[in-house]
Design a protein around this motif. Structure first.
Motif, mmCIF file in Angstrom:
data_model
loop_
_atom_site.group_PDB
_atom_site.id
_atom_site.type_symbol
_atom_site.label_atom_id
_atom_site.label_comp_id
_atom_site.label_asym_id
_atom_site.label_seq_id
_atom_site.Cartn_x
_atom_site.Cartn_y
_atom_site.Cartn_z
ATOM 1 N N ALA A 224 -81.961 89.494 -60.601
ATOM 2 C CA ALA A 224 -82.945 88.744 -59.821
ATOM 3 C C ALA A 224 -84.377 89.204 -60.070
ATOM 4 O O ALA A 224 -85.293 88.828 -59.351
ATOM 5 C CB ALA A 224 -82.622 88.891 -58.325
ATOM 6 N N CYS A 225 -84.589 89.973 -61.111
ATOM 7 C CA CYS A 225 -85.887 90.608 -61.348
ATOM 8 C C CYS A 225 -86.938 89.629 -61.858
ATOM 9 O O CYS A 225 -86.756 88.968 -62.879
ATOM 10 C CB CYS A 225 -85.724 91.750 -62.341
ATOM 11 S SG CYS A 225 -87.242 92.667 -62.617
ATOM 12 N N LYS A 226 -88.038 89.555 -61.160
ATOM 13 C CA LYS A 226 -89.178 88.739 -61.586
ATOM 14 C C LYS A 226 -90.103 89.528 -62.507
ATOM 15 O O LYS A 226 -90.802 88.950 -63.325
ATOM 16 C CB LYS A 226 -89.971 88.247 -60.367
ATOM 17 C CG LYS A 226 -89.181 87.399 -59.409
ATOM 18 C CD LYS A 226 -88.859 86.069 -60.022
ATOM 19 C CE LYS A 226 -88.160 85.204 -58.990
ATOM 20 N NZ LYS A 226 -87.593 84.023 -59.546
ATOM 21 N N LEU A 227 -90.101 90.859 -62.378
ATOM 22 C CA LEU A 227 -90.935 91.706 -63.230
ATOM 23 C C LEU A 227 -90.538 91.547 -64.694
ATOM 24 O O LEU A 227 -91.389 91.411 -65.564
ATOM 25 C CB LEU A 227 -90.820 93.178 -62.812
ATOM 26 C CG LEU A 227 -91.534 94.186 -63.718
ATOM 27 C CD1 LEU A 227 -93.036 93.919 -63.748
ATOM 28 C CD2 LEU A 227 -91.234 95.600 -63.267
ATOM 29 N N LYS A 228 -89.240 91.554 -64.969
ATOM 30 C CA LYS A 228 -88.753 91.404 -66.337
ATOM 31 C C LYS A 228 -89.278 90.106 -66.949
ATOM 32 O O LYS A 228 -89.714 90.084 -68.096
ATOM 33 C CB LYS A 228 -87.220 91.435 -66.345
ATOM 34 C CG LYS A 228 -86.611 91.268 -67.720
ATOM 35 C CD LYS A 228 -85.115 91.525 -67.745
ATOM 36 C CE LYS A 228 -84.347 90.479 -66.992
ATOM 37 N NZ LYS A 228 -82.888 90.602 -67.151
ATOM 38 N N ASN A 229 -89.255 89.038 -66.188
ATOM 39 C CA ASN A 229 -89.752 87.749 -66.675
ATOM 40 C C ASN A 229 -91.255 87.793 -66.958
ATOM 41 O O ASN A 229 -91.717 87.250 -67.963
ATOM 42 C CB ASN A 229 -89.437 86.638 -65.679
ATOM 43 C CG ASN A 229 -87.953 86.408 -65.531
ATOM 44 O OD1 ASN A 229 -87.172 86.702 -66.432
ATOM 45 N ND2 ASN A 229 -87.545 85.911 -64.375
ATOM 46 N N ALA A 230 -92.001 88.446 -66.092
ATOM 47 C CA ALA A 230 -93.455 88.548 -66.290
ATOM 48 C C ALA A 230 -93.768 89.394 -67.529
ATOM 49 O O ALA A 230 -94.666 89.053 -68.307
ATOM 50 C CB ALA A 230 -94.114 89.160 -65.053
ATOM 51 N N LEU A 231 -93.025 90.463 -67.722
ATOM 52 C CA LEU A 231 -93.248 91.311 -68.900
ATOM 53 C C LEU A 231 -92.891 90.562 -70.187
ATOM 54 O O LEU A 231 -93.576 90.698 -71.194
ATOM 55 C CB LEU A 231 -92.448 92.603 -68.787
ATOM 56 C CG LEU A 231 -92.927 93.568 -67.697
ATOM 57 C CD1 LEU A 231 -91.965 94.740 -67.565
ATOM 58 C CD2 LEU A 231 -94.337 94.043 -67.971
ATOM 59 N N TYR A 232 -91.844 89.779 -70.152
ATOM 60 C CA TYR A 232 -91.469 88.967 -71.316
ATOM 61 C C TYR A 232 -92.572 87.948 -71.623
ATOM 62 O O TYR A 232 -92.961 87.757 -72.772
ATOM 63 C CB TYR A 232 -90.133 88.261 -71.080
ATOM 64 C CG TYR A 232 -89.738 87.395 -72.239
ATOM 65 C CD1 TYR A 232 -89.184 87.958 -73.388
ATOM 66 C CD2 TYR A 232 -89.937 86.024 -72.210
ATOM 67 C CE1 TYR A 232 -88.836 87.181 -74.474
ATOM 68 C CE2 TYR A 232 -89.595 85.229 -73.292
ATOM 69 C CZ TYR A 232 -89.039 85.809 -74.422
ATOM 70 O OH TYR A 232 -88.714 85.021 -75.502
ATOM 71 N N GLU A 233 -93.094 87.331 -70.583
ATOM 72 C CA GLU A 233 -94.182 86.361 -70.750
ATOM 73 C C GLU A 233 -95.428 87.042 -71.331
ATOM 74 O O GLU A 233 -96.100 86.500 -72.216
ATOM 75 C CB GLU A 233 -94.508 85.723 -69.397
ATOM 76 C CG GLU A 233 -95.463 84.574 -69.459
ATOM 77 C CD GLU A 233 -95.693 83.956 -68.082
ATOM 78 O OE1 GLU A 233 -96.780 83.366 -67.902
ATOM 79 O OE2 GLU A 233 -94.815 84.060 -67.203
ATOM 80 N N ALA A 234 -95.722 88.244 -70.871
ATOM 81 C CA ALA A 234 -96.876 88.995 -71.385
ATOM 82 C C ALA A 234 -96.670 89.351 -72.859
ATOM 83 O O ALA A 234 -97.607 89.259 -73.659
ATOM 84 C CB ALA A 234 -97.088 90.265 -70.551
ATOM 85 N N LEU A 235 -95.463 89.733 -73.222
ATOM 86 C CA LEU A 235 -95.151 90.038 -74.616
ATOM 87 C C LEU A 235 -95.359 88.813 -75.501
ATOM 88 O O LEU A 235 -95.949 88.902 -76.578
ATOM 89 C CB LEU A 235 -93.712 90.547 -74.737
ATOM 90 C CG LEU A 235 -93.176 90.752 -76.149
ATOM 91 C CD1 LEU A 235 -93.992 91.806 -76.889
ATOM 92 C CD2 LEU A 235 -91.706 91.143 -76.096
#
Length: 147
Positions: free
Chosen positions: A105-116
């Motif tokens: 359920a992690c939203k941080l992982k998604n944000a980091l992927y988007e930043a990458l």
């Protein structure tokens, strides 16, 4: 995000060769001395850049290396993508490792992927030519003659 030395040195080699031009050959020792980098490390990098089609190596007594493509045809994002060993900026990006209890359920992982992806997209907007537009200034730093 931090790039590995391998990618950093790969980009430096390409910049050096772009400044030399397509007619003049360079040696690994010359590049190593210019950047104060290990010759042995550069040998691996130049071999890999040759396999990727970015540099051409000429063997023999008067041999050396030069770019295999025009600097306008060498995309920096592609070079970074091909020379980085991975883009796992956090452990949970890698399958089977770094399991986190909130991963499903992690939203941080998604944000980091988007930043990458944004990081890589910026680099895909540049070619090697863009990094040698200040040729005179760079040549002076390398103490090359003006070509």
């Amino acid at each position: 995000m931090r790039l590995t030395n391998y990618t950093d040195y790969s980009l430096r080699v390409l910049i050096f060769l772009a400044l030399k031009g397509s007619e003049e050959l360079s040696t690994i020792q010359e590049i190593a001395d210019s950047y104060n980098i290990s010759k042995n490390h550069l040998m691996k990098i130049i071999h890999h850049l040759g396999q990727l089609g970015y540099v051409e190596t000429i063997r023999g007594r008067n041999g050396g290396i030069r770019l295999a493509k025009d600097p306008k045809e060498i995309n920096i994002g592609k070079v970074v993508y091909e020379t980085e060993e991975d883009f796992h900026i956090v452990g949970c990006f890698k399958q089977g490792e770094g399991y986190c209890s909130i991963s499903p359920a992690c939203k941080l992982k998604n944000a980091l992927y988007e930043a990458l992806q944004a990081f890589l997209n910026v680099l895909y907007g540049y070619t090697l030519e863009d990094f040698v537009l200040n040729r005179v200034e760079l040549n002076n730093l390398f103490e090359f003659r003006d070509v």
